[in-house]
Design a protein around this motif. Sequence first.
Motif, PDB file in Angstrom:
ATOM      1  N   PRO A  21      59.226  16.770   6.512  1.00 13.03           N
ATOM      2  CA  PRO A  21      59.989  17.723   7.333  1.00 13.03           C
ATOM      3  C   PRO A  21      59.365  19.115   7.340  1.00 13.03           C
ATOM      4  CG  PRO A  21      61.467  16.412   5.981  1.00 13.03           C
ATOM      5  CD  PRO A  21      60.078  16.134   5.487  1.00 13.03           C
ATOM      6  N   GLY A  22      58.808  19.530   6.178  1.00 15.41           N
ATOM      7  CA  GLY A  22      58.187  20.847   6.112  1.00 15.41           C
ATOM      8  C   GLY A  22      56.965  20.948   6.999  1.00 15.41           C
ATOM      9  N   GLY A  24      56.460  19.152   9.619  1.00  8.34           N
ATOM     10  CA  GLY A  24      56.944  19.121  10.998  1.00  8.34           C
ATOM     11  C   GLY A  24      57.337  20.501  11.501  1.00  8.34           C
ATOM     12  N   LYS A  25      57.955  21.289  10.645  1.00 12.34           N
ATOM     13  CA  LYS A  25      58.356  22.644  11.039  1.00 12.34           C
ATOM     14  C   LYS A  25      57.141  23.503  11.373  1.00 12.34           C
ATOM     15  CE  LYS A  25      62.686  22.763   8.414  1.00 12.34           C
ATOM     16  NZ  LYS A  25      63.430  23.421   7.299  1.00 12.34           N
ATOM     17  N   TYR A  26      56.106  23.388  10.517  1.00 13.47           N
ATOM     18  CA  TYR A  26      54.894  24.166  10.782  1.00 13.47           C
ATOM     19  C   TYR A  26      54.235  23.726  12.096  1.00 13.47           C
ATOM     20  CZ  TYR A  26      54.815  26.549   6.271  1.00 13.47           C
ATOM     21  OH  TYR A  26      55.103  27.349   5.210  1.00 13.47           O
ATOM     22  N   LYS A  28      55.628  22.446  14.713  1.00 14.90           N
ATOM     23  CA  LYS A  28      56.401  22.938  15.853  1.00 14.90           C
ATOM     24  C   LYS A  28      56.125  24.415  16.101  1.00 14.90           C
ATOM     25  CE  LYS A  28      60.177  19.593  15.544  1.00 14.90           C
ATOM     26  NZ  LYS A  28      61.618  19.402  15.242  1.00 14.90           N
ATOM     27  N   ARG A  29      55.997  25.187  15.016  1.00 15.12           N
ATOM     28  CA  ARG A  29      55.699  26.610  15.171  1.00 15.12           C
ATOM     29  C   ARG A  29      54.352  26.822  15.836  1.00 15.12           C
ATOM     30  NH1 ARG A  29      57.456  28.825   9.148  1.00 15.12           N
ATOM     31  NH2 ARG A  29      59.701  28.390   9.336  1.00 15.12           N
ATOM     32  N   THR A  33      54.080  19.011  19.377  1.00 16.35           N
ATOM     33  CA  THR A  33      55.268  18.174  19.449  1.00 16.35           C
ATOM     34  C   THR A  33      54.904  16.738  19.121  1.00 16.35           C
ATOM     35  OG1 THR A  33      54.934  17.788  21.819  1.00 16.35           O
ATOM     36  CG2 THR A  33      56.372  19.629  21.193  1.00 16.35           C
TER      37      THR A  33
END
Length: 250
Positions: A21-22, A24-26, A28-29, A33
């Motif tokens: 999840p971590g 994935g956040k990076y 997306k930033r 996608t």
Amino acid sequence: MDAGADRRADLQAVWGPLTEPGVGKYLKRWGLTFQRPDKRAVEQDAEAVRVWHEETWPAIRARAKAENGEVLFGDQVGIRSDQVTGRTWGAKGTTPIVRRTGNRFSVNAMSAISTRGRMHFMVFTESFDAKVMCRFLARIVGHFDRKVHLIVDRHSAHRSKTVQAWLAGHQDQIELHFLPSYSPELNPDELVNADLKRSLPHTHRARNQAELAAETRRFFHTRQRQPHIVRGYFGGPHVRYVLDENPLSF
């Protein structure tokens, strides 16, 4: 390694192991996608595709416009009785069941579409070969009083001596142009084939070849009455070049 994997490796080198999840956040930033990748044949020649976009297609378009001709994109497709496509609703954890005959049979079709929203087709039960292609070409020229420029893939039947001989006798009526090898994404008629295969499971329970052929014809007849949908096939991301370089002015 793709860009996402490269950046994940860089982060792990600096900060140590990261959770999914971590990461994935990076990603997306960074504007990435999670997507289903598009398919391309490893045999595809990128230079041939470039030449098609920048030289061959513009030349075909210009000739057709100068001759007041018609440009069509064509392709063939096979439909099998045991083919299961599409999706439907079902209880969670329980796969829906589609009831159909256990007999195996198939039909084939050839279609051609234009940016005007026109569609021409032929459904047949024999294998696709040069003789079938000539039959389809004869149908096409019978619908037009001006020259047709038909764009197809490099199937052996399209390039056969039989077809070339037929074309030589009808050179004022129709001309074939060939897409780059291994490049189906450049042909908007491929989207017709996909639409056909998605549509049939929702409507047909064909028990024999005749019923399957009838359902296939019904699909094409329906689309012929829906020119807005036919024009929509040219809106796909990889075929939009036809409209961008060739507005609906033919």
